[in-house]
Design a protein around this motif. Sequence first.
Motif, short mmCIF file in Angstrom:
data_model
loop_
_atom_site.label_atom_id
_atom_site.label_comp_id
_atom_site.label_asym_id
_atom_site.label_seq_id
_atom_site.Cartn_x
_atom_site.Cartn_y
_atom_site.Cartn_z
N ALA A 235 0.82 -1.21 0.00
CA ALA A 235 0.00 0.00 0.00
C ALA A 235 0.85 1.26 0.00
N ALA A 236 2.03 1.20 0.63
CA ALA A 236 2.90 2.38 0.68
C ALA A 236 3.40 2.77 -0.71
N LEU A 237 3.74 1.78 -1.53
CA LEU A 237 4.19 2.07 -2.89
C LEU A 237 3.05 2.67 -3.70
N ARG A 238 1.85 2.14 -3.52
CA ARG A 238 0.69 2.64 -4.26
C ARG A 238 0.37 4.08 -3.83
N LEU A 239 0.44 4.33 -2.51
CA LEU A 239 0.15 5.66 -2.00
C LEU A 239 1.18 6.66 -2.52
N ARG A 240 2.43 6.28 -2.55
CA ARG A 240 3.48 7.16 -3.08
C ARG A 240 3.13 7.60 -4.50
N ASP A 241 2.70 6.65 -5.32
CA ASP A 241 2.36 6.99 -6.70
C ASP A 241 1.13 7.90 -6.77
N GLN A 242 0.16 7.66 -5.89
CA GLN A 242 -1.04 8.50 -5.88
C GLN A 242 -0.72 9.92 -5.44
N LEU A 243 0.13 10.06 -4.44
CA LEU A 243 0.52 11.39 -3.99
C LEU A 243 1.30 12.13 -5.06
N THR A 244 2.18 11.41 -5.74
CA THR A 244 2.94 12.03 -6.83
C THR A 244 2.01 12.50 -7.93
N LYS A 245 1.06 11.67 -8.30
CA LYS A 245 0.10 12.04 -9.34
C LYS A 245 -0.72 13.25 -8.94
N ALA A 246 -1.01 13.39 -7.66
CA ALA A 246 -1.78 14.53 -7.16
C ALA A 246 -0.91 15.75 -6.87
N ALA A 247 0.39 15.65 -7.16
CA ALA A 247 1.35 16.74 -6.95
C ALA A 247 1.41 17.15 -5.47
N ILE A 248 1.33 16.16 -4.59
CA ILE A 248 1.42 16.41 -3.16
C ILE A 248 2.81 15.99 -2.69
N LYS A 249 3.56 16.93 -2.14
CA LYS A 249 4.91 16.66 -1.68
C LYS A 249 4.89 16.00 -0.31
N VAL A 250 5.84 15.10 -0.11
CA VAL A 250 6.09 14.54 1.22
C VAL A 250 7.59 14.62 1.46
N ASP A 251 7.98 15.50 2.35
CA ASP A 251 9.39 15.65 2.73
C ASP A 251 9.43 16.34 4.09
N ALA A 252 10.62 16.74 4.53
CA ALA A 252 10.75 17.32 5.86
C ALA A 252 9.88 18.55 6.04
N GLU A 253 9.74 19.35 4.98
CA GLU A 253 8.92 20.56 5.06
C GLU A 253 7.45 20.30 4.81
N HIS A 254 7.13 19.14 4.28
CA HIS A 254 5.76 18.77 3.96
C HIS A 254 5.47 17.40 4.57
N PRO A 255 5.33 17.34 5.90
CA PRO A 255 5.18 16.04 6.56
C PRO A 255 3.85 15.37 6.23
N LEU A 256 3.86 14.04 6.36
CA LEU A 256 2.68 13.21 6.15
C LEU A 256 2.32 12.55 7.47
N MET A 257 1.12 12.85 7.97
CA MET A 257 0.63 12.28 9.22
C MET A 257 -0.46 11.28 8.88
#
Length: 433
Positions: A235-257
């Motif tokens: 599911a983590a790999l799938r979510l990564r792709d979905q977030l990328t497609k939605a142009a949602i960043k996940v990094d130190a400045e853009h945390p994912l909770m």
Amino acid sequence: MPTQDACSITHRLSLGAPLFWLNPACAHDAPQPEMREIEAAAARLQRCAPLLAQLFPELAADKGLIESPLLAVPALQQALALPGTLLLKADHDLPIAGSVKARGGFHEVLCHAESLALKAGILHSIDDDYLKLAGPEARALFAQHLLGVASTGNLGLSIGVIGAALGFDTCVHMSSDAKEWKKQRLRNFGVRVIEHASDYSAAVAQGRAETEANPLGYFVDDENSPRLFYGYAVAALRLRDQLTKAAIKVDAEHPLMVYIPCGVGGAPGGICFGLKQVFGDAVHCFFAEPAQAPCVLLGVQDPSIPSVYDIGLSCQTEADGLAVGLASEWVCTRIRTLLAGVYTVTDESLYRDLYQLQNTEQVAIEPSAAAGIQGPARLLSDGADYLSARGLESRLAQATQLIWTTGGRLVPDEEYKKFLERGKIASNETLTD
């Protein structure tokens, strides 16, 4: 020996009131990547996709991929008054099995089927045509083999449906918490359902013993199964792709909770493990458990893995998928330094949140799946120490808050109407308190 702090947490849990717990063992540094097993599980599901599309015509449009949408929920976010971006990972809408258990459950059974077919020469290699697993030779082979599992509901549905579709002699041991409609759905697929008057842990013990007594028996063990665990982690790999497609960043400045309902620990543990491999320190995973069944909280904070019964709790909850008294020690060991925290919820709050989700977003889920909804607000109100220690307060405006809804697609309409009525009552009681 448990620490003094662990003893204090245990005492507070024993009161059965909602609690927000921050995991002191949560590591500050990203884990070393352990992607090989997760990627292998993803590859297996991919090569089995044509088979799944043939077994389940409703998967044809997605070419056999079993995946859930990532939903924006602006009305719910406004109602909860949350900063950042609120999203729903809609595993309640996963096709065929209708819950978070679909990826892991299907993966484990496909692993077993693949192994048997390779050994029998039906498949010559993993590059062979996996449609052979739906052919008469494979079905005759699988029919000789007993496939067993114990469940409070959703894992049984997942294993039962795919096992029966492949032709296994499939038997699901259901604990006393399982809903009647889930048992009936399994029977409709030709699955043998054995009902136990005991709880989940006892059903597992009996189911394991009966399955393993058969020389051709294979028991799907939610407490100790790497095959389930890594299937969930996909599911983590799938979510990564979905977030990328939605142009949602996940990094130190853009945390994912992330907030995930939790029973024995297998599915949320696998998801947490996968998310930490993919996003490292940028992701923060919280589990939600019933106030009467916080077994993973106990298991993570105290390596001796006490049962909820040992601290005076009942394990009685309307959240059937979360009604587990003893956590998976194997899973707790894997996630002990990865899990940010756990919060506990009451049954009434589950119905209230289910009702609110329907009113704001017209999304239908089952009570156990509603446990994640109050996570963001609980973190903001009770998790100040965590936010401060990791410098997250100033980043909440650009954070993504992700609620994982874990089941509900298959709930009969009449049952769901009862859920909404309970939720309406709970909401009115809250407003007048």
